[in-house]
Scaffold this motif. Structure first.
Motif, PDB file in Angstrom:
ATOM      1  N   ALA A  79       5.126   2.890  -0.509  1.00  0.00           N
ATOM      2  CA  ALA A  79       5.539   4.255  -0.853  1.00  0.00           C
ATOM      3  C   ALA A  79       4.839   5.243   0.067  1.00  0.00           C
ATOM      4  O   ALA A  79       3.772   4.960   0.622  1.00  0.00           O
ATOM      5  CB  ALA A  79       5.194   4.572  -2.311  1.00  0.00           C
ATOM      6  N   VAL A  80       5.457   6.409   0.234  1.00  0.00           N
ATOM      7  CA  VAL A  80       4.893   7.523   0.997  1.00  0.00           C
ATOM      8  C   VAL A  80       4.864   8.726   0.062  1.00  0.00           C
ATOM      9  O   VAL A  80       5.886   9.070  -0.535  1.00  0.00           O
ATOM     10  CB  VAL A  80       5.738   7.845   2.252  1.00  0.00           C
ATOM     11  CG1 VAL A  80       5.143   9.035   3.006  1.00  0.00           C
ATOM     12  CG2 VAL A  80       5.842   6.633   3.151  1.00  0.00           C
ATOM     13  N   GLU A  81       3.678   9.328  -0.093  1.00  0.00           N
ATOM     14  CA  GLU A  81       3.512  10.464  -1.010  1.00  0.00           C
ATOM     15  C   GLU A  81       2.955  11.667  -0.286  1.00  0.00           C
ATOM     16  O   GLU A  81       2.234  11.526   0.692  1.00  0.00           O
ATOM     17  CB  GLU A  81       2.526  10.115  -2.146  1.00  0.00           C
ATOM     18  CG  GLU A  81       2.944   8.984  -3.031  1.00  0.00           C
ATOM     19  CD  GLU A  81       1.891   8.683  -4.088  1.00  0.00           C
ATOM     20  OE1 GLU A  81       2.236   7.967  -5.022  1.00  0.00           O
ATOM     21  OE2 GLU A  81       0.740   9.141  -3.962  1.00  0.00           O
ATOM     22  N   MET A  82       3.277  12.835  -0.804  1.00  0.00           N
ATOM     23  CA  MET A  82       2.674  14.084  -0.337  1.00  0.00           C
ATOM     24  C   MET A  82       1.745  14.578  -1.447  1.00  0.00           C
ATOM     25  O   MET A  82       2.149  14.627  -2.609  1.00  0.00           O
ATOM     26  CB  MET A  82       3.733  15.154  -0.070  1.00  0.00           C
ATOM     27  CG  MET A  82       4.825  14.777   0.894  1.00  0.00           C
ATOM     28  SD  MET A  82       4.221  14.255   2.478  1.00  0.00           S
ATOM     29  CE  MET A  82       5.330  12.900   2.790  1.00  0.00           C
ATOM     30  N   ILE A  83       0.522  14.883  -1.092  1.00  0.00           N
ATOM     31  CA  ILE A  83      -0.424  15.391  -2.114  1.00  0.00           C
ATOM     32  C   ILE A  83      -0.842  16.813  -1.752  1.00  0.00           C
ATOM     33  O   ILE A  83      -0.684  17.254  -0.659  1.00  0.00           O
ATOM     34  CB  ILE A  83      -1.654  14.479  -2.281  1.00  0.00           C
ATOM     35  CG1 ILE A  83      -2.373  14.264  -0.950  1.00  0.00           C
ATOM     36  CG2 ILE A  83      -1.247  13.177  -2.896  1.00  0.00           C
ATOM     37  CD1 ILE A  83      -3.685  13.539  -1.076  1.00  0.00           C
TER      38      ILE A  83
ATOM     39  N   SER B 186       0.827  -1.209   0.000  1.00  0.00           N
ATOM     40  CA  SER B 186       0.000   0.000   0.000  1.00  0.00           C
ATOM     41  C   SER B 186       0.859   1.257   0.000  1.00  0.00           C
ATOM     42  O   SER B 186       1.954   1.283   0.547  1.00  0.00           O
ATOM     43  CB  SER B 186      -0.905   0.026   1.243  1.00  0.00           C
ATOM     44  OG  SER B 186      -1.714  -1.122   1.306  1.00  0.00           O
ATOM     45  N   THR B 187       0.298   2.305  -0.597  1.00  0.00           N
ATOM     46  CA  THR B 187       0.905   3.634  -0.571  1.00  0.00           C
ATOM     47  C   THR B 187       0.110   4.482   0.397  1.00  0.00           C
ATOM     48  O   THR B 187      -1.125   4.453   0.387  1.00  0.00           O
ATOM     49  CB  THR B 187       0.864   4.273  -1.973  1.00  0.00           C
ATOM     50  OG1 THR B 187       1.649   3.473  -2.857  1.00  0.00           O
ATOM     51  CG2 THR B 187       1.399   5.692  -1.958  1.00  0.00           C
ATOM     52  N   ILE B 188       0.793   5.242   1.243  1.00  0.00           N
ATOM     53  CA  ILE B 188       0.113   6.190   2.126  1.00  0.00           C
ATOM     54  C   ILE B 188       0.410   7.592   1.613  1.00  0.00           C
ATOM     55  O   ILE B 188       1.546   7.903   1.263  1.00  0.00           O
ATOM     56  CB  ILE B 188       0.507   6.015   3.607  1.00  0.00           C
ATOM     57  CG1 ILE B 188      -0.355   6.920   4.490  1.00  0.00           C
ATOM     58  CG2 ILE B 188       1.991   6.241   3.818  1.00  0.00           C
ATOM     59  CD1 ILE B 188      -0.275   6.610   5.976  1.00  0.00           C
ATOM     60  N   SER B 189      -0.621   8.410   1.537  1.00  0.00           N
ATOM     61  CA  SER B 189      -0.489   9.783   1.057  1.00  0.00           C
ATOM     62  C   SER B 189      -0.830  10.745   2.189  1.00  0.00           C
ATOM     63  O   SER B 189      -1.787  10.510   2.932  1.00  0.00           O
ATOM     64  CB  SER B 189      -1.432  10.025  -0.119  1.00  0.00           C
ATOM     65  OG  SER B 189      -1.190   9.095  -1.155  1.00  0.00           O
ATOM     66  N   PHE B 190      -0.063  11.817   2.289  1.00  0.00           N
ATOM     67  CA  PHE B 190      -0.297  12.838   3.312  1.00  0.00           C
ATOM     68  C   PHE B 190      -0.642  14.163   2.658  1.00  0.00           C
ATOM     69  O   PHE B 190      -0.011  14.564   1.685  1.00  0.00           O
ATOM     70  CB  PHE B 190       0.947  13.026   4.198  1.00  0.00           C
ATOM     71  CG  PHE B 190       1.037  12.042   5.319  1.00  0.00           C
ATOM     72  CD1 PHE B 190       0.583  12.377   6.590  1.00  0.00           C
ATOM     73  CD2 PHE B 190       1.556  10.780   5.107  1.00  0.00           C
ATOM     74  CE1 PHE B 190       0.648  11.465   7.623  1.00  0.00           C
ATOM     75  CE2 PHE B 190       1.628   9.860   6.145  1.00  0.00           C
ATOM     76  CZ  PHE B 190       1.176  10.205   7.401  1.00  0.00           C
ATOM     77  N   ARG B 191      -1.652  14.833   3.212  1.00  0.00           N
ATOM     78  CA  ARG B 191      -1.998  16.192   2.771  1.00  0.00           C
ATOM     79  C   ARG B 191      -1.194  17.246   3.528  1.00  0.00           C
ATOM     80  O   ARG B 191      -1.063  18.368   3.063  1.00  0.00           O
ATOM     81  CB  ARG B 191      -3.495  16.461   2.992  1.00  0.00           C
ATOM     82  CG  ARG B 191      -4.364  15.919   1.876  1.00  0.00           C
ATOM     83  CD  ARG B 191      -5.808  16.356   1.998  1.00  0.00           C
ATOM     84  NE  ARG B 191      -6.062  17.648   2.580  1.00  0.00           N
ATOM     85  CZ  ARG B 191      -6.191  18.798   1.890  1.00  0.00           C
ATOM     86  NH1 ARG B 191      -6.058  18.812   0.596  1.00  0.00           N
ATOM     87  NH2 ARG B 191      -6.464  19.915   2.521  1.00  0.00           N
ATOM     88  N   THR B 192      -0.704  16.911   4.696  1.00  0.00           N
ATOM     89  CA  THR B 192       0.135  17.832   5.458  1.00  0.00           C
ATOM     90  C   THR B 192       1.578  17.340   5.345  1.00  0.00           C
ATOM     91  O   THR B 192       1.811  16.144   5.176  1.00  0.00           O
ATOM     92  CB  THR B 192      -0.289  17.878   6.938  1.00  0.00           C
ATOM     93  OG1 THR B 192      -0.299  16.538   7.456  1.00  0.00           O
ATOM     94  CG2 THR B 192      -1.661  18.510   7.113  1.00  0.00           C
ATOM     95  N   PRO B 193       2.533  18.250   5.443  1.00  0.00           N
ATOM     96  CA  PRO B 193       3.932  17.821   5.301  1.00  0.00           C
ATOM     97  C   PRO B 193       4.374  16.927   6.454  1.00  0.00           C
ATOM     98  O   PRO B 193       3.918  17.079   7.582  1.00  0.00           O
ATOM     99  CB  PRO B 193       4.715  19.137   5.319  1.00  0.00           C
ATOM    100  CG  PRO B 193       3.754  20.225   5.591  1.00  0.00           C
ATOM    101  CD  PRO B 193       2.382  19.677   5.632  1.00  0.00           C
TER     102      PRO B 193
END
Length: 172
Positions: free
Chosen positions: A168-172, A146-153
């Motif tokens: 993976a870790v993503e910033m959106i 799974s990929t986790i995405s963050f809206r905050t830094p």
């Protein structure tokens, strides 16, 4: 607006006159809390939330967003934006989070089903990670695929910590 005071109510069960009571059923409200709601048609639910977290209503109104047509729109709660973002992702397991001011905002979907939308008290990032992994375990999701995405830094150290477990870790 990062308000931890929010709840989802299925559209067919929502009554605007009892919105405050629905929110009070899941979190403590102060007498001065102003309650509002927004429809989220993609999940056939209403997000009920408090407008006044540690500020007066005039403070909220002064933070209105100006749209392209020049009209002002209220700032919506972080949970609204997380739910909207989850619908834009194409992975089967979708995990989107925000972490700020001692709260973890977490939304998890699997396929076309919203599995979790919650706010956790998390005074530090280690506690936030605990709630992420506990939520995934309870939903029987494997972080390694799974990929986790963050809206905050997140900091570099926080990202590295998450990368040990997630694909993976993503910033959106």
């Amino acid at each position: 607006m990062l308000t931890p005071k929010c709840t989802l109510v299925p559209s067919k069960f929502f009554n605007p006159e009892t919105g405050r009571a629905a929110l009070a059923d899941v979190c403590p409200l102060d007498e001065e809390d102003k309650v509002s709601y927004v429809e989220i048609p993609s999940i056939d639910a209403i997000l009920v939330y408090s407008l006044s977290i540690g500020e007066t209503l005039s403070g909220v109104i002064s933070r209105m967003v100006v749209q392209k047509d020049g009209k002002q729109a209220p700032v919506l709660p972080e949970m609204y934006y997380l739910i909207q973002a989850i619908g834009e992702r194409r992975e089967y397991n979708r995990i989107i989070a925000s972490f700020r001011d001692g709260h973890l905002y977490l939304v998890i979907a699997q396929g076309r089903t919203l599995r979790l939308a919650n706010v956790f008290d998390a005074p530090d990032f280690t506690t936030a990670e605990y709630f992420i992994f506990l939520s995934m375990k309870s939903l029987q999701l494997n972080p390694e695929v799974s990929t986790i995405s963050f809206r905050t830094p997140v900091t570099a150290a926080e990202e590295i910590s998450l990368c040990r477990y997630f694909k993976a870790v993503e910033m959106i």
